[in-house]
Design a protein around this motif. Structure first.
Motif, PDB file in Angstrom:
ATOM      1  N   ARG A  12      39.764  47.484  45.132  1.00  0.00           N
ATOM      2  CA  ARG A  12      38.453  46.861  45.339  1.00  0.00           C
ATOM      3  C   ARG A  12      38.415  45.447  44.757  1.00  0.00           C
ATOM      4  O   ARG A  12      37.792  44.552  45.326  1.00  0.00           O
ATOM      5  CB  ARG A  12      37.359  47.722  44.729  1.00  0.00           C
ATOM      6  N   LEU A  13      39.079  45.255  43.617  1.00  0.00           N
ATOM      7  CA  LEU A  13      39.145  43.923  43.006  1.00  0.00           C
ATOM      8  C   LEU A  13      39.791  42.936  43.976  1.00  0.00           C
ATOM      9  O   LEU A  13      39.422  41.772  44.033  1.00  0.00           O
ATOM     10  CB  LEU A  13      39.942  44.001  41.701  1.00  0.00           C
ATOM     11  N   ASN A  14      40.736  43.429  44.754  1.00  0.00           N
ATOM     12  CA  ASN A  14      41.425  42.603  45.752  1.00  0.00           C
ATOM     13  C   ASN A  14      40.829  42.787  47.143  1.00  0.00           C
ATOM     14  O   ASN A  14      41.474  42.487  48.147  1.00  0.00           O
ATOM     15  CB  ASN A  14      42.918  42.957  45.763  1.00  0.00           C
ATOM     16  N   GLY A  15      39.586  43.277  47.206  1.00  0.00           N
ATOM     17  CA  GLY A  15      38.946  43.593  48.472  1.00  0.00           C
ATOM     18  C   GLY A  15      38.584  42.381  49.310  1.00  0.00           C
ATOM     19  O   GLY A  15      38.751  41.230  48.915  1.00  0.00           O
ATOM     20  N   ALA A  25      35.066  44.545  39.224  1.00  0.00           N
ATOM     21  CA  ALA A  25      35.111  43.903  37.903  1.00  0.00           C
ATOM     22  C   ALA A  25      34.076  44.530  36.968  1.00  0.00           C
ATOM     23  O   ALA A  25      34.356  44.780  35.790  1.00  0.00           O
ATOM     24  CB  ALA A  25      34.883  42.400  38.037  1.00  0.00           C
ATOM     25  N   LYS A  26      32.884  44.817  37.500  1.00  0.00           N
ATOM     26  CA  LYS A  26      31.860  45.466  36.680  1.00  0.00           C
ATOM     27  C   LYS A  26      32.285  46.880  36.281  1.00  0.00           C
ATOM     28  O   LYS A  26      31.982  47.338  35.182  1.00  0.00           O
ATOM     29  CB  LYS A  26      30.515  45.485  37.407  1.00  0.00           C
ATOM     30  N   ALA A  27      33.002  47.577  37.162  1.00  0.00           N
ATOM     31  CA  ALA A  27      33.497  48.925  36.830  1.00  0.00           C
ATOM     32  C   ALA A  27      34.482  48.844  35.656  1.00  0.00           C
ATOM     33  O   ALA A  27      34.509  49.746  34.811  1.00  0.00           O
ATOM     34  CB  ALA A  27      34.150  49.557  38.051  1.00  0.00           C
ATOM     35  N   ILE A  28      35.258  47.778  35.609  1.00  0.00           N
ATOM     36  CA  ILE A  28      36.189  47.589  34.485  1.00  0.00           C
ATOM     37  C   ILE A  28      35.383  47.376  33.206  1.00  0.00           C
ATOM     38  O   ILE A  28      35.740  47.883  32.146  1.00  0.00           O
ATOM     39  CB  ILE A  28      37.164  46.435  34.769  1.00  0.00           C
ATOM     40  N   TRP A  29      34.292  46.642  33.297  1.00  0.00           N
ATOM     41  CA  TRP A  29      33.419  46.437  32.133  1.00  0.00           C
ATOM     42  C   TRP A  29      32.875  47.766  31.629  1.00  0.00           C
ATOM     43  O   TRP A  29      32.729  47.971  30.432  1.00  0.00           O
ATOM     44  CB  TRP A  29      32.259  45.507  32.497  1.00  0.00           C
ATOM     45  N   GLU A  30      32.539  48.657  32.542  1.00  0.00           N
ATOM     46  CA  GLU A  30      31.962  49.944  32.155  1.00  0.00           C
ATOM     47  C   GLU A  30      32.986  50.869  31.516  1.00  0.00           C
ATOM     48  O   GLU A  30      32.626  51.725  30.712  1.00  0.00           O
ATOM     49  CB  GLU A  30      31.323  50.613  33.367  1.00  0.00           C
ATOM     50  N   GLU A  37      45.478  45.696  32.377  1.00  0.00           N
ATOM     51  CA  GLU A  37      45.835  44.319  32.059  1.00  0.00           C
ATOM     52  C   GLU A  37      46.779  43.716  33.100  1.00  0.00           C
ATOM     53  O   GLU A  37      46.509  42.631  33.629  1.00  0.00           O
ATOM     54  CB  GLU A  37      46.479  44.234  30.672  1.00  0.00           C
ATOM     55  N   ARG A  38      47.863  44.388  33.414  1.00  0.00           N
ATOM     56  CA  ARG A  38      48.841  43.832  34.372  1.00  0.00           C
ATOM     57  C   ARG A  38      48.249  43.601  35.754  1.00  0.00           C
ATOM     58  O   ARG A  38      48.445  42.524  36.335  1.00  0.00           O
ATOM     59  CB  ARG A  38      50.083  44.709  34.429  1.00  0.00           C
ATOM     60  N   PRO A  39      47.508  44.578  36.324  1.00  0.00           N
ATOM     61  CA  PRO A  39      46.903  44.300  37.636  1.00  0.00           C
ATOM     62  C   PRO A  39      45.892  43.154  37.589  1.00  0.00           C
ATOM     63  O   PRO A  39      45.791  42.376  38.548  1.00  0.00           O
ATOM     64  CB  PRO A  39      46.217  45.615  38.020  1.00  0.00           C
ATOM     65  N   LEU A  40      45.151  43.031  36.484  1.00  0.00           N
ATOM     66  CA  LEU A  40      44.215  41.911  36.358  1.00  0.00           C
ATOM     67  C   LEU A  40      44.960  40.586  36.311  1.00  0.00           C
ATOM     68  O   LEU A  40      44.566  39.616  36.969  1.00  0.00           O
ATOM     69  CB  LEU A  40      43.345  42.066  35.108  1.00  0.00           C
ATOM     70  N   LEU A  41      46.022  40.528  35.514  1.00  0.00           N
ATOM     71  CA  LEU A  41      46.825  39.302  35.438  1.00  0.00           C
ATOM     72  C   LEU A  41      47.404  38.958  36.806  1.00  0.00           C
ATOM     73  O   LEU A  41      47.400  37.789  37.210  1.00  0.00           O
ATOM     74  CB  LEU A  41      47.935  39.453  34.402  1.00  0.00           C
ATOM     75  N   SER A  42      47.870  39.963  37.515  1.00  0.00           N
ATOM     76  CA  SER A  42      48.439  39.743  38.846  1.00  0.00           C
ATOM     77  C   SER A  42      47.378  39.235  39.820  1.00  0.00           C
ATOM     78  O   SER A  42      47.623  38.300  40.596  1.00  0.00           O
ATOM     79  CB  SER A  42      49.041  41.051  39.367  1.00  0.00           C
ATOM     80  N   THR A  43      46.185  39.819  39.764  1.00  0.00           N
ATOM     81  CA  THR A  43      45.111  39.371  40.664  1.00  0.00           C
ATOM     82  C   THR A  43      44.672  37.960  40.318  1.00  0.00           C
ATOM     83  O   THR A  43      44.435  37.145  41.215  1.00  0.00           O
ATOM     84  CB  THR A  43      43.919  40.346  40.614  1.00  0.00           C
ATOM     85  N   LEU A  44      44.571  37.653  39.024  1.00  0.00           N
ATOM     86  CA  LEU A  44      44.183  36.292  38.631  1.00  0.00           C
ATOM     87  C   LEU A  44      45.188  35.269  39.154  1.00  0.00           C
ATOM     88  O   LEU A  44      44.809  34.200  39.616  1.00  0.00           O
ATOM     89  CB  LEU A  44      44.072  36.185  37.109  1.00  0.00           C
ATOM     90  N   LYS A  45      46.443  35.617  39.111  1.00  0.00           N
ATOM     91  CA  LYS A  45      47.489  34.671  39.535  1.00  0.00           C
ATOM     92  C   LYS A  45      47.694  34.664  41.050  1.00  0.00           C
ATOM     93  O   LYS A  45      47.897  33.606  41.642  1.00  0.00           O
ATOM     94  CB  LYS A  45      48.798  35.016  38.836  1.00  0.00           C
ATOM     95  N   ASN A  52      38.438  36.868  44.615  1.00  0.00           N
ATOM     96  CA  ASN A  52      39.224  37.939  43.998  1.00  0.00           C
ATOM     97  C   ASN A  52      39.743  37.487  42.635  1.00  0.00           C
ATOM     98  O   ASN A  52      39.670  38.227  41.640  1.00  0.00           O
ATOM     99  CB  ASN A  52      40.409  38.350  44.872  1.00  0.00           C
ATOM    100  N   ARG A  53      40.245  36.259  42.601  1.00  0.00           N
ATOM    101  CA  ARG A  53      40.774  35.720  41.343  1.00  0.00           C
ATOM    102  C   ARG A  53      39.646  35.500  40.335  1.00  0.00           C
ATOM    103  O   ARG A  53      39.807  35.756  39.138  1.00  0.00           O
ATOM    104  CB  ARG A  53      41.555  34.434  41.622  1.00  0.00           C
ATOM    105  N   ALA A  54      38.477  35.055  40.815  1.00  0.00           N
ATOM    106  CA  ALA A  54      37.323  34.851  39.932  1.00  0.00           C
ATOM    107  C   ALA A  54      36.845  36.186  39.353  1.00  0.00           C
ATOM    108  O   ALA A  54      36.489  36.270  38.172  1.00  0.00           O
ATOM    109  CB  ALA A  54      36.190  34.152  40.689  1.00  0.00           C
ATOM    110  N   ALA A  55      36.842  37.229  40.151  1.00  0.00           N
ATOM    111  CA  ALA A  55      36.434  38.551  39.659  1.00  0.00           C
ATOM    112  C   ALA A  55      37.398  39.050  38.586  1.00  0.00           C
ATOM    113  O   ALA A  55      36.987  39.653  37.597  1.00  0.00           O
ATOM    114  CB  ALA A  55      36.344  39.549  40.823  1.00  0.00           C
ATOM    115  N   ALA A  56      38.680  38.771  38.768  1.00  0.00           N
ATOM    116  CA  ALA A  56      39.668  39.161  37.747  1.00  0.00           C
ATOM    117  C   ALA A  56      39.397  38.413  36.446  1.00  0.00           C
ATOM    118  O   ALA A  56      39.435  39.011  35.362  1.00  0.00           O
ATOM    119  CB  ALA A  56      41.086  38.875  38.246  1.00  0.00           C
TER     120      ALA A  56
END
Length: 183
Positions: A12-15, A25-30, A37-45, A52-56
């Motif tokens: 969904r982060l990469n949706g 991203a909000k689900a990660i906050w919850e 961490e690794r999937p977030l870093l990968s999505t940001l990059k 998608n990158r902003a949500a990461a």
């Protein structure tokens, strides 16, 4: 969080829609899970779209690790990254950062992108970074560019100066900024 739930959140982060990415991203906050961490870093990059990158970047402020903080700093500094992503990374650094982050954000006040300047001003105000006052005053006097959904860079810089001048005592400690993570 189960492995299946994690896979679903990353998908969904990469949706395909901004709503889907930020809901993930909000689900990660919850339910912050450091194994994300690794999937977030990968999505940001490597995320396909800027949102998608902003949500990461948004999610990284809750999953604060030395690796995520460094990735956010690199994103703010990257002149090839979309300004929205860089702005989201700067905003995230307001809440979780290290000493070097202050310098990255100070440099960002001179960035050609109004979004980067705006969010760097916000972050430095939250950090109560005294060294930013001169550059922020310059933005107050010269930068009337508007940020969609917000206000001008000048107004944000003025608000940041107020935060710094009142000391933002909740964010300070004897040896520096209370949000700085230890490297």
């Amino acid at each position: 969080m189960t492995n299946q739930q994690k896979r679903r959140i990353v998908a969904r982060l990469n949706g395909r829609t901004q709503l889907e990415a930020f809901e993930a991203a909000k689900a990660i906050w919850e339910d912050p899970d450091t194994s994300l961490e690794r999937p977030l870093l990968s999505t940001l990059k490597n995320g396909r779209r800027p949102f998608n990158r902003a949500a990461a970047a948004f999610a990284m402020q809750i999953l604060s690790t030395p690796n995520t903080v460094r990735a956010l700093e690199r994103t703010v500094e990257s002149n090839t990254e979309h300004p929205r992503v860089r702005g989201e990374a700067a905003e995230a650094l307001a809440h979780v950062h290290r000493k070097k982050s202050h310098d990255v954000l100070l440099k960002g006040l001179g960035n050609p992108s109004k979004d980067v300047r705006f969010w760097c001003a916000f972050a430095l105000g939250e950090m109560a970074e005294q060294r930013a006052i001169v550059a922020l005053k310059r933005l107050v006097a010269t930068d009337k560019r508007m940020i969609k959904g917000f206000w001008s860079v000048a107004k944000e810089a003025a608000d940041a100066i107020k935060n710094i001048q009142k000391g933002n005592k909740g964010h300070r400690r004897k040896d520096g900024c209370c949000f700085c993570v230890r490297d």
